[in-house]
Design a protein around this motif. Structure first.
Motif, mmCIF file in Angstrom:
data_model
loop_
_atom_site.group_PDB
_atom_site.id
_atom_site.type_symbol
_atom_site.label_atom_id
_atom_site.label_comp_id
_atom_site.label_asym_id
_atom_site.label_seq_id
_atom_site.Cartn_x
_atom_site.Cartn_y
_atom_site.Cartn_z
ATOM 1 N N ALA A 73 11.284 -24.942 46.473
ATOM 2 C CA ALA A 73 11.238 -25.934 45.587
ATOM 3 C C ALA A 73 12.167 -27.339 46.162
ATOM 4 C CB ALA A 73 11.800 -25.641 44.283
ATOM 5 N N PHE A 74 13.489 -26.843 46.681
ATOM 6 C CA PHE A 74 14.159 -27.747 47.325
ATOM 7 C C PHE A 74 13.479 -28.790 48.358
ATOM 8 C CE2 PHE A 74 17.375 -29.021 50.354
ATOM 9 C CZ PHE A 74 18.468 -29.428 49.811
ATOM 10 N N TYR A 75 12.849 -28.068 49.166
ATOM 11 C CA TYR A 75 11.931 -28.822 50.336
ATOM 12 C C TYR A 75 10.881 -29.483 49.856
ATOM 13 C CZ TYR A 75 15.719 -27.670 53.620
ATOM 14 O OH TYR A 75 16.765 -27.593 54.224
ATOM 15 N N LEU A 76 10.190 -28.948 48.849
ATOM 16 C CA LEU A 76 9.241 -29.588 48.018
ATOM 17 C C LEU A 76 9.655 -30.814 47.407
ATOM 18 C CD1 LEU A 76 6.359 -29.542 47.459
ATOM 19 C CD2 LEU A 76 6.794 -28.290 45.418
ATOM 20 N N ARG A 77 10.857 -30.853 46.840
ATOM 21 C CA ARG A 77 11.155 -31.986 46.313
ATOM 22 C C ARG A 77 11.476 -33.198 47.439
ATOM 23 N NH1 ARG A 77 16.598 -31.378 42.791
ATOM 24 N NH2 ARG A 77 17.592 -30.870 44.885
ATOM 25 N N ALA A 98 6.895 -28.384 39.109
ATOM 26 C CA ALA A 98 6.969 -27.669 37.704
ATOM 27 C C ALA A 98 6.833 -26.468 37.418
ATOM 28 C CB ALA A 98 6.230 -28.900 36.726
ATOM 29 N N GLY A 99 5.545 -25.943 38.112
ATOM 30 C CA GLY A 99 5.388 -24.310 37.902
ATOM 31 C C GLY A 99 6.693 -23.563 38.424
ATOM 32 N N ILE A 100 7.049 -24.121 39.840
ATOM 33 C CA ILE A 100 7.975 -23.188 40.258
ATOM 34 C C ILE A 100 9.428 -23.037 39.627
ATOM 35 C CG2 ILE A 100 9.617 -23.196 42.298
ATOM 36 C CD1 ILE A 100 7.284 -24.112 44.223
ATOM 37 N N SER A 101 9.527 -24.515 38.755
ATOM 38 C CA SER A 101 10.764 -24.471 38.024
ATOM 39 C C SER A 101 10.792 -23.487 36.981
ATOM 40 C CB SER A 101 10.911 -25.864 37.542
ATOM 41 O OG SER A 101 11.091 -26.856 38.491
ATOM 42 N N LYS A 102 9.499 -23.339 36.407
ATOM 43 C CA LYS A 102 9.181 -22.431 35.121
ATOM 44 C C LYS A 102 9.562 -21.113 35.639
ATOM 45 C CE LYS A 102 5.968 -25.097 32.359
ATOM 46 N NZ LYS A 102 4.687 -25.331 31.917
ATOM 47 N N LEU A 103 9.072 -20.676 36.873
ATOM 48 C CA LEU A 103 9.158 -19.197 37.282
ATOM 49 C C LEU A 103 10.749 -19.044 37.703
ATOM 50 C CD1 LEU A 103 6.433 -19.034 39.804
ATOM 51 C CD2 LEU A 103 6.719 -17.845 37.801
ATOM 52 N N ILE A 104 11.400 -19.902 38.083
ATOM 53 C CA ILE A 104 13.026 -19.812 38.416
ATOM 54 C C ILE A 104 13.698 -19.676 37.243
ATOM 55 C CG2 ILE A 104 14.931 -21.188 39.354
ATOM 56 C CD1 ILE A 104 13.232 -22.075 41.558
ATOM 57 N N ASN A 105 13.403 -20.306 35.906
ATOM 58 C CA ASN A 105 14.200 -20.246 34.673
ATOM 59 C C ASN A 105 13.611 -19.225 33.786
ATOM 60 O OD1 ASN A 105 15.844 -22.616 35.420
ATOM 61 N ND2 ASN A 105 14.129 -23.896 34.786
ATOM 62 N N GLN A 106 13.662 -17.955 34.521
ATOM 63 C CA GLN A 106 12.914 -16.770 33.665
ATOM 64 C C GLN A 106 14.054 -16.449 32.740
ATOM 65 O OE1 GLN A 106 11.164 -13.797 36.064
ATOM 66 N NE2 GLN A 106 11.257 -15.110 37.724
ATOM 67 N N ASP A 141 0.145 -33.547 42.930
ATOM 68 C CA ASP A 141 -0.284 -32.281 43.120
ATOM 69 C C ASP A 141 1.129 -31.803 43.370
ATOM 70 O OD1 ASP A 141 -2.870 -32.595 42.683
ATOM 71 O OD2 ASP A 141 -3.390 -32.430 44.935
ATOM 72 N N SER A 142 1.835 -32.058 44.253
ATOM 73 C CA SER A 142 3.485 -31.330 44.582
ATOM 74 C C SER A 142 4.185 -31.412 43.126
ATOM 75 C CB SER A 142 4.095 -32.404 45.567
ATOM 76 O OG SER A 142 3.479 -32.250 46.889
ATOM 77 N N GLN A 143 4.310 -32.536 42.323
ATOM 78 C CA GLN A 143 4.687 -32.395 41.269
ATOM 79 C C GLN A 143 4.678 -31.413 40.273
ATOM 80 O OE1 GLN A 143 4.087 -36.400 39.549
ATOM 81 N NE2 GLN A 143 6.064 -37.177 40.438
ATOM 82 N N ARG A 144 3.213 -31.056 40.229
ATOM 83 C CA ARG A 144 2.749 -30.106 39.546
ATOM 84 C C ARG A 144 3.248 -28.591 40.015
ATOM 85 N NH1 ARG A 144 -1.805 -33.477 38.962
ATOM 86 N NH2 ARG A 144 -2.776 -32.765 40.627
ATOM 87 N N MET A 145 3.189 -28.535 41.192
ATOM 88 C CA MET A 145 3.477 -27.117 41.855
ATOM 89 C C MET A 145 5.100 -27.079 41.646
ATOM 90 S SD MET A 145 1.808 -26.857 45.264
ATOM 91 C CE MET A 145 1.973 -28.599 45.986
#
Length: 427
Positions: free
Chosen positions: A203-207, A257-265, A251-255
């Protein structure tokens, strides 16, 4: 499923009956005759507490009947006494178990399993009353002597002894079970944290890539405007490039957002003590070294009473550094992870006894693609681990550098301002 559950209950019932009969033979006869104090009731009481799936009243009825038949059968088989005399001697024991089970059911004893003192007192009372019932039945069938004050106190003493023995055994098993569940839960949390750490890196490098995509989109659109103004034939191509890059950014923004939800479990603490974080890194990389077949001793030292919300950022950095050290050490060696608080900076030092980094190559270590590691087929590693680590450290306004060898060990140091470690975790 119903048939399997029924077979399981019957098996548990059989185990309770068998255990009660077996421990019932470990007995004393303080008042003479066939009246006994044994460990059978302790086993029976424990079974009722531990196996909550079995029905109480049916368990008591079958156990009492089984005990009666078992003891009469023992007498007949070993010729201890005539059949009718044996029946008269052991039938009252069945009434003891009947009485114990009815009282256990009426008082809802299982509801007090989380209150050991109350449960022990309830069990002792049930045991005492059931003994009185058994003695009354014995007096009806035989010439059993009346209860004296001495017998009364003895019944009370053994009732308390057996009840608290069963309750203590139940609590001991419960604590062990809770510890086992806790260990499994802790391992699961650690696994989730390590997975989240990898997601954090991505996520860090995607951002970071999204920032570049935004710049490329803007520059492509500006190029399109310039070409359009000059009526250049390629202006539609420049616009198409800008539009395609913009779609990639979406598309990167959607990915992200999905990763962020997974991290905040849910279930993962928002903050973690630095000491626990270092222990997690050391334990994970100890397993990594064992998986690689290396004999590496990983030591860590942290006397900092500080928690951080930047869990995945720190885990990513430290895990990269320690894992690199594990991979750099040939077959055996030592790794140290030390944490100190210097002024308003938290300083992490990672030292390893590997071959070290040549002085002339140290300036290239943090460049993408630089590597000294190759697999068995001679393929080079990606060489982006330290680049990742340094990027994350810099995002926290810290520094990652190589220091002169200390104790003939390669020395990497991370410095991060403490106020950055208390900030909100981001991706």
């Amino acid at each position: 499923m119903k048939g399997a559950a029924m077979r399981e209950r019957l098996l548990i019932l059989f185990i309770i009956m068998l255990a009660t009969a077996f421990f019932g033979e470990m007995k004393v006869n303080p008042v003479g005759g066939s009246f006994r104090f044994s460990l059978g009731i302790a086993a029976f009481f424990f079974g009722l507490l531990w196996f909550s799936s079995v029905p109480v009243l049916l368990t008591g009825f079958f156990t009492g009947t089984f005990i009666f038949g078992f003891r009469v059968g023992m007498d007949v088989f070993f010729a201890y006494r005539p059949y009718m005399e044996s029946v008269a001697a052991h039938l009252p024991s069945a009434f003891y178990y009947f009485s114990f089970t009815v009282l256990f059911y009426l008082l809802r004893a299982r509801r007090y399993r989380e209150f050991p003192l109350w449960l022990g007192l309830i069990g002792a009372s049930i045991d005492f009353i059931s003994n009185v019932v058994e003695i009354q039945v014995r007096q009806y069938f035989t010439d059993f002597p009346p209860i004296t004050w001495q017998s009364f106190l003895m019944l009370l003493f053994f009732g308390v002894l057996r009840s608290f023995f069963a309750v203590g055994l139940y609590n001991s098993f419960s604590i062990r079970q809770l510890r086992a569940v806790g260990e499994v839960r802790q391992q699961e949390l650690e696994r989730l944290r390590m997975i989240n750490t990898e997601l954090y890196e991505e996520a860090f490098y995607l951002r970071k890539s999204m920032t570049h995509l935004e710049e490329i989109t803007r520059e492509s659109y500006q190029l399109y405007r310039r070409l359009l103004t000059s009526e250049h034939a390629e202006s539609p191509t420049a616009l198409a490039i800008a539009e395609n890059v913009h779609e990639v950014k979406k598309d990167s923004q959607r990915m992200l957002a999905g990763i962020s939800k997974l991290i905040n479990q849910e279930g993962l603490a928002p903050q973690l003590p630095i000491k626990e974080l270092c222990e997690l890194v050391a334990r994970a990389n100890q397993k990594y070294a064992e998986m690689l077949g290396k004999d590496i001793q990983i030591e860590w030292s942290c006397h900092i009473n500080l928690s951080t919300s930047q869990i995945y950022a720190l885990l990513s950095v430290l895990n990269n550094l320690v894992a690199n050290a594990v991979e750099a050490i040939p077959m055996s060696g030592r790794i140290e992870l030390n944490v100190k608080l210097i002024h308003r900076h938290l300083v992490f030092s990672v030292l390893d006894s590997g071959p070290g980094i040549p002085l002339e190559e140290q300036e290239w270590v943090f460049q993408p693609g630089y590597t000294t590691k190759y697999d068995e087929k001679g393929n080079a590693s990606t060489g982006i681990g330290l680049t990742h680590a340094r990027g994350i450290v810099q995002s926290l306004q810290g520094s990652l550098r190589i220091l002169p060898d200390q104790k003939q060990m390669t020395h990497l140091e991370v410095q991060i301002p403490t106020d950055q470690l208390l900030g909100k975790e981001g991706v």
